[in-house]
Design a protein around this motif. Structure first.
Motif, PDB file in Angstrom:
ATOM      1  N   GLY A  52      -4.717   7.607  -2.274  1.00 37.91           N
ATOM      2  CA  GLY A  52      -4.394   6.187  -2.436  1.00 37.91           C
ATOM      3  C   GLY A  52      -4.132   5.734  -3.856  1.00 37.91           C
ATOM      4  O   GLY A  52      -3.950   4.536  -4.105  1.00 37.91           O
ATOM      5  N   TYR A 245      -0.342  -5.850   7.799  1.00 33.68           N
ATOM      6  CA  TYR A 245      -0.490  -4.396   7.697  1.00 33.68           C
ATOM      7  C   TYR A 245       0.863  -3.796   7.334  1.00 33.68           C
ATOM      8  O   TYR A 245       1.904  -4.208   7.805  1.00 33.68           O
ATOM      9  N   ASN A 249      -2.484   1.890   2.831  1.00 30.12           N
ATOM     10  CA  ASN A 249      -3.853   1.529   3.183  1.00 30.12           C
ATOM     11  C   ASN A 249      -4.327   0.253   2.484  1.00 30.12           C
ATOM     12  O   ASN A 249      -3.942  -0.040   1.348  1.00 30.12           O
ATOM     13  N   SER A 299      -6.953  12.237   3.899  1.00 28.96           N
ATOM     14  CA  SER A 299      -5.646  11.575   3.976  1.00 28.96           C
ATOM     15  C   SER A 299      -5.010  11.774   5.346  1.00 28.96           C
ATOM     16  O   SER A 299      -4.311  10.895   5.860  1.00 28.96           O
ATOM     17  N   TYR A 302      -6.300   9.146   7.635  1.00 32.20           N
ATOM     18  CA  TYR A 302      -5.591   7.873   7.526  1.00 32.20           C
ATOM     19  C   TYR A 302      -4.286   7.927   8.316  1.00 32.20           C
ATOM     20  O   TYR A 302      -3.909   6.965   8.989  1.00 32.20           O
ATOM     21  N   ASN A 305      -5.075   7.398  11.892  1.00 30.52           N
ATOM     22  CA  ASN A 305      -5.343   5.971  12.154  1.00 30.52           C
ATOM     23  C   ASN A 305      -4.054   5.180  12.278  1.00 30.52           C
ATOM     24  O   ASN A 305      -3.938   4.265  13.105  1.00 30.52           O
TER      25      ASN A 305
END
Length: 416
Positions: A52, A245, A249, A299, A302, A305
């Protein structure tokens, strides 16, 4: 080296590496002091952590540009073009300026042997020093303690998160890795911890060294819901609601907003900036492919997700290449439930082992594995089919994937 071609310089600086005992920041101090005679910008911000970092830089850059500040950014690695690494006001610095900086460093270094990353970082220092910038944001490469970016006495240091990666160089535990990365905190300056899951080695050093520390979950908070997310900075009694969104992230966005609020009193369109911020290679949907540079278990989590949030009940084919020094078994386990078919692609890196990767996938998933001699071949095989593909495993894999899409689109245009 007297070439005026950037490609020649990149080959050259990649070939003359220091010996094992020659690493460390002390050998760079003399060159650094000749290049940087005053602060690179009115304020400088370092961004370290595991995942990130580039996203945090991108958000903060866009917030600062929205407020009208002149801003330089330094990130690594690049995806498509080397010049992505050094930007002024969102524009890539051109070849000539980079080559001139390399020539200057070559003269100043005398007998000092420099790594590729030393050359590039010193070039960024030289370019920013020649500008009169309001802010300079620089991303730490690997670690922090021995990273040449850490020569800067930054006004703010941001740690995004600490996860298992680069264990060979940084340590075998999150605490050990954290102690390396936390070395970017500066005496009497500001520290931002942009993760609620931070090792004690990071938190304790931050409070020991920094004049003030801002922790996610304490000093500033985020609250996620189905339609968007909320941000709050307690000290400033500052709140933002229903932020959209994106493919990036929200922890990185929150860290960037916090840094902006600490260095600027200007009122800007936060929602607009968050909504439009985009970074190539981060859950980026192109045709029937999702490109993501995830290359460690955290990562990849993520990425999973993102798939859950946007592609519930769908399965994907993987276009996957990863270096043998990564925790590939954990990476595969993390995403295996979402993958129907695995496509293993050869990439041009000494650390890539196709047979080893194929064996891990077969052993852990029991699913079909295809092998391709290149990322291009795998992309072409799946281009414009009904199946969805996830392209991930390394920056190099994703970079080759984007280049393949460009080439295939060109081939289709020529046919039509």
């Amino acid at each position: 080296m007297d070439s005026n071609l950037l490609s020649d310089w990149l080959t050259y600086i990649n070939s003359n590496r220091p010996n094992e005992g020659e690493f460390g920041l002390d050998r760079l101090q003399s060159i650094f002091s000749k290049i940087v005679k005053q602060s690179l910008g009115k304020k400088t911000i370092l961004v370290g952590g595991t995942n990130g970092k580039g996203t945090t830089v991108e958000y903060l850059k866009n917030l600062l540009l929205e407020a009208g500040y002149s801003t330089g950014t330094y990130t690594s690695p690049h995806l498509i073009q080397f010049n992505e690494r050094i930007q002024i006001n969102g524009n890539h610095v051109d070849d000539t300026r980079i080559v001139n900086a390399f020539k200057k460093i070559e003269k100043l270094k005398e007998d000092t042997r420099l790594t590729y990353f030393d050359y590039v970082t010193l070039a960024a220092f030289d370019i920013f020093a020649s500008e009169e910038l309001d802010f300079v944001i620089m991303e730490i490469g690997i670690g922090g303690k021995h990273d040449p970016v850490n020569l800067i006495n930054s006004d703010i240091s941001i740690i995004t998160n600490i996860e298992m990666d680069h264990e060979k160089w940084l340590g075998k535990t999150r605490e050990e890795i954290g102690s390396q990365k936390a070395a970017i905190f500066k005496e009497g300056k500001i520290g931002i911890l942009a993760s609620e899951r931070m090792p004690e080695s990071v938190t304790s050093l931050a409070y020991k060294v920094c004049s003030s520390v801002f922790e996610l979950g304490k000093s500033f908070t985020i609250e996620e819901n189905l339609s968007g997310w909320n941000y709050s900075l307690k000290e400033n009694e500052f709140d933002l609601e229903n932020l959209s969104y994106r493919n990036l992230n929200v922890e990185s966005a929150a860290g960037a907003i916090t840094a902006f609020k600490l260095i600027s009193k200007k009122e800007i369109d936060y929602r607009g900036v968050i909504a439009k911020t985009y970074l190539k290679g981060r859950c980026d949907v192109v045709d029937n492919f999702i490109f993501d540079v995830s290359h460690n278990p955290a990562s990849v989590k993520y990425l999973v997700n993102f798939l859950k949030k946007n592609y519930e009940h769908q399965n994907f084919n993987a276009i996957f290449s990863s270096m043998s020094d990564k925790d590939n078994r954990s990476i595969i386990k993390e995403i295996s439930d979402w993958i129907s078919e695995w496509n293993i692609c050869s990439i041009d890196d000494d650390r890539f082992n196709s047979s080893e990767l194929e064996a891990s996938v077969s052993d852990l998933t029991g699913k079909k594995v295809k092998k391709f001699d290149s990322v291009y071949s795998a992309i072409k095989s799946g281009y414009h089919k009904d199946d969805l593909y996830v392209v991930f495993g390394s920056f190099l894999t994703v970079s080759e994937g984007y280049k393949a899409i460009q080439e295939i689109r060109g081939e289709h245009s020529e046919k039509n």
